[in-house]
Motif scaffolding. Sequence first.
Motif, PDB file in Angstrom:
ATOM      1  N   PHE A 104     -13.804  -1.535  16.148  1.00 61.76           N
ATOM      2  CA  PHE A 104     -13.569  -0.501  17.207  1.00 61.76           C
ATOM      3  C   PHE A 104     -12.274  -0.537  17.992  1.00 61.76           C
ATOM      4  O   PHE A 104     -11.162   0.483  17.728  1.00 61.76           O
ATOM      5  CB  PHE A 104     -14.908  -0.396  17.396  1.00 61.76           C
ATOM      6  N   LEU A 105     -12.443  -1.538  18.687  1.00 61.49           N
ATOM      7  CA  LEU A 105     -11.299  -1.223  19.954  1.00 61.49           C
ATOM      8  C   LEU A 105      -9.239  -1.573  19.479  1.00 61.49           C
ATOM      9  O   LEU A 105      -9.376  -0.646  20.275  1.00 61.49           O
ATOM     10  CB  LEU A 105     -12.270  -1.956  21.018  1.00 61.49           C
ATOM     11  N   ASP A 106      -9.990  -2.586  18.681  1.00 61.67           N
ATOM     12  CA  ASP A 106      -8.388  -2.948  18.074  1.00 61.67           C
ATOM     13  C   ASP A 106      -7.938  -0.626  17.357  1.00 61.67           C
ATOM     14  O   ASP A 106      -6.950  -0.655  17.374  1.00 61.67           O
ATOM     15  CB  ASP A 106      -8.324  -3.396  16.839  1.00 61.67           C
ATOM     16  N   GLY A 107      -9.048  -0.624  16.822  1.00 63.74           N
ATOM     17  CA  GLY A 107      -8.578   0.510  16.499  1.00 63.74           C
ATOM     18  C   GLY A 107      -8.344   2.035  17.514  1.00 63.74           C
ATOM     19  O   GLY A 107      -7.956   2.119  16.586  1.00 63.74           O
ATOM     20  N   LEU A 108      -9.259   1.748  17.859  1.00 61.70           N
ATOM     21  CA  LEU A 108      -8.747   3.046  19.738  1.00 61.70           C
ATOM     22  C   LEU A 108      -7.539   3.245  20.162  1.00 61.70           C
ATOM     23  O   LEU A 108      -6.805   3.716  20.416  1.00 61.70           O
ATOM     24  CB  LEU A 108     -10.381   2.747  20.791  1.00 61.70           C
ATOM     25  N   LYS A 109      -7.070   1.205  19.720  1.00 63.15           N
ATOM     26  CA  LYS A 109      -5.683   1.330  20.328  1.00 63.15           C
ATOM     27  C   LYS A 109      -5.051   1.288  19.613  1.00 63.15           C
ATOM     28  O   LYS A 109      -3.802   2.250  19.973  1.00 63.15           O
ATOM     29  CB  LYS A 109      -6.094  -0.613  20.873  1.00 63.15           C
ATOM     30  N   SER A 110      -5.007   0.907  17.912  1.00 67.09           N
ATOM     31  CA  SER A 110      -4.085   1.383  17.517  1.00 67.09           C
ATOM     32  C   SER A 110      -4.095   3.555  17.342  1.00 67.09           C
ATOM     33  O   SER A 110      -3.273   3.878  17.391  1.00 67.09           O
ATOM     34  CB  SER A 110      -4.249   0.548  16.380  1.00 67.09           C
ATOM     35  N   ALA A 111      -4.744   3.696  17.319  1.00 70.51           N
ATOM     36  CA  ALA A 111      -4.411   5.457  17.345  1.00 70.51           C
ATOM     37  C   ALA A 111      -4.372   6.168  18.858  1.00 70.51           C
ATOM     38  O   ALA A 111      -4.148   7.291  18.651  1.00 70.51           O
ATOM     39  CB  ALA A 111      -6.517   6.084  16.880  1.00 70.51           C
TER      40      ALA A 111
ATOM     41  N   HIS B  76     -11.367  -2.087  29.408  1.00 67.58           N
ATOM     42  CA  HIS B  76     -12.643  -2.326  28.899  1.00 67.58           C
ATOM     43  C   HIS B  76     -13.103  -2.754  29.822  1.00 67.58           C
ATOM     44  O   HIS B  76     -13.277  -4.144  29.921  1.00 67.58           O
ATOM     45  CB  HIS B  76     -12.860  -3.256  27.514  1.00 67.58           C
ATOM     46  N   LYS B  77     -14.484  -2.414  30.641  1.00 63.14           N
ATOM     47  CA  LYS B  77     -15.527  -2.660  31.518  1.00 63.14           C
ATOM     48  C   LYS B  77     -16.764  -3.060  31.400  1.00 63.14           C
ATOM     49  O   LYS B  77     -17.913  -3.607  31.912  1.00 63.14           O
ATOM     50  CB  LYS B  77     -15.611  -1.228  32.907  1.00 63.14           C
TER      51      LYS B  77
END
Length: 134
Positions: A87-94, A105-106
Motif C-alpha cells: 500500500f505505502l509503495d503504491g502511494l509513493k509510486s502514485a 509516515h508517523k
Amino acid sequence: MYTFTLPIYYVQEFKRKDPVRHLVGMNWYNSAHYSLKNTVKQYFHSLVADQCWEIPHIDQFTVTYTIHYKHASTDCSNVAAVIEKFFLDGLKSAHVITDDNNKYHKGSSWTVGTQDKLNPRVEITLIPLYPQEP
C-alpha cells in the motif's frame, strides 16, 4: 481522511492448471518466487492508483488497517505487514506521498475486523496529520 479497500488474497492464474489463491501475508511472501512477488506488488500498486486519483499530495500521515478475514485462523499481523508494504509503495509510486520513511509516515495501526467469507479484504484509512499545501 481517505479510505481504500484492497483484497487480502491474490489469485495466480495458470495456462494449464487450476488457479491458486494466495493469502497475501508474510508466510506467502517469504516463500514466493521473486517474479510472483513482483507481479503481486504491481497488481496492488494498480489497485491503489485506481483509488487515489483525486487525493492531493500528502506530507505527513498515519494509516489504519482493518482486516476482514475469511478463515478464523488467519494470522492478521502477517497480512498487515505485507499489505502495508504494498500500500505505502503504491502511494509513493502514485505520487500521493513523498516517501514512507519515518519523516513522513508517523505511524500505523491495524485491527481485526469481522469474518467475511465472501469478500475478505483490508479497509485502509490514510490520515493526513497537518493541513496540506495546495
